[in-house]
Enzyme design. Sequence first.
Site, PDB file in Angstrom:
ATOM      1  N   LYS A   1       2.345  -3.030   5.736  1.00  0.00           N
ATOM      2  CA  LYS A   1       2.111  -3.112   4.207  1.00  0.00           C
ATOM      3  C   LYS A   1       3.616  -2.764   3.606  1.00  0.00           C
ATOM      4  O   LYS A   1       3.870  -3.597   2.943  1.00  0.00           O
ATOM      5  CB  LYS A   1       1.019  -1.729   3.667  1.00  0.00           C
TER       6      LYS A   1
ATOM      7  N   TYR B   1      -1.571  -0.593  10.377  1.00  0.00           N
ATOM      8  CA  TYR B   1      -1.289  -1.174   8.993  1.00  0.00           C
ATOM      9  C   TYR B   1      -0.027  -0.896   7.988  1.00  0.00           C
ATOM     10  O   TYR B   1       0.581  -1.528   6.938  1.00  0.00           O
ATOM     11  CB  TYR B   1      -2.738  -0.030   8.437  1.00  0.00           C
TER      12      TYR B   1
ATOM     13  N   SER C   1       1.220  -1.277  -0.321  1.00  0.00           N
ATOM     14  CA  SER C   1       0.131   0.437  -0.138  1.00  0.00           C
ATOM     15  C   SER C   1       0.855   1.460  -0.068  1.00  0.00           C
ATOM     16  O   SER C   1       1.642   1.502   0.199  1.00  0.00           O
ATOM     17  CB  SER C   1      -0.565  -0.095   1.483  1.00  0.00           C
TER      18      SER C   1
END
Length: 302
Positions: free
Chosen positions: A168, A164, A151
């Site tokens: 990622k 997150y 991401s």
Amino acid sequence: MINLKNRVAIVTGAGAGLGREHALLLARLGAKVVVNDLGSDVNGNGGSTAAAQRVVDEIINAGGEAFANGASVTDATQVEEMVKETIARWGRVDILVNNAGILRDKTFTKMSLEDFRTVVDVHLMGAVNCTKAVWDIMREQKYGRIVMTTSSSGLYGNFGQSNYSAAKMALVGLMQTLSLEGEKYNVRVNCLAPTAATRMLEGLLPEKSLKALAPGAVSPAVAVLVSEEAPTRMILCAGAGSFEAAHITMTPGIYIGNDEQTPHVLADRLTEVSDRTGEFIPMTGFAQGNLELKKAGLQVGE
């Protein structure tokens, strides 16, 4: 033309959003698809195979082959059983798209360690569990295509997404090494960095932007990354019909030496160190040390 006839694909988190579009496109291109989805909400709560089965029904109604699986990617035993079922039914696994994920966004100050671990467990360890379950199969058959879903939040950071982002970016490191280890076995490993209007973006962007960022606009990138002629070790960005490549580069830097004045000289010359003129993409982690030794006037191994 990309032709996935007789290829067997596993797509995780394929009950909705990006995963659904990936599964549908791979099926249209001829692949037999395992539609894996735990059926949880965006925060990872709950579970049902209903969403996965709806995608399977779409594929079958369009003339393709697919079956639903509700394994949690965080449970290595369940993942192994999913792969065994796939082998029993279709005899091989050629493609793995690690797409499953959840969000638990908060600033780092407010985030609990449990929420941090849970997100890392789903995104990173979920991809590890699935990849480990197919790795030796792909090596032995001398063919495999694996996609990690990274991401822009991991590559470049995003406020309120430390968990997150960490997970990622870790997937990029996993991809970098596995692409090296899989190369001689024709197992190619890449990363996808998608921008798409999924449940994770609801309420964050205006309707016009959400429409442009349809998940289906990302899936062509997956098709390329799992094709016969796929690259390896690529970070392919995709969104709204646009495609870009991201790279982790290194500047040539400068040699200062090491004495009592080095910290002060480095602070004064940090702009030179950061100068991107002549930057390059290291082929392995050893490249940093090799470069540093060379600037110090030494040969590798001396």
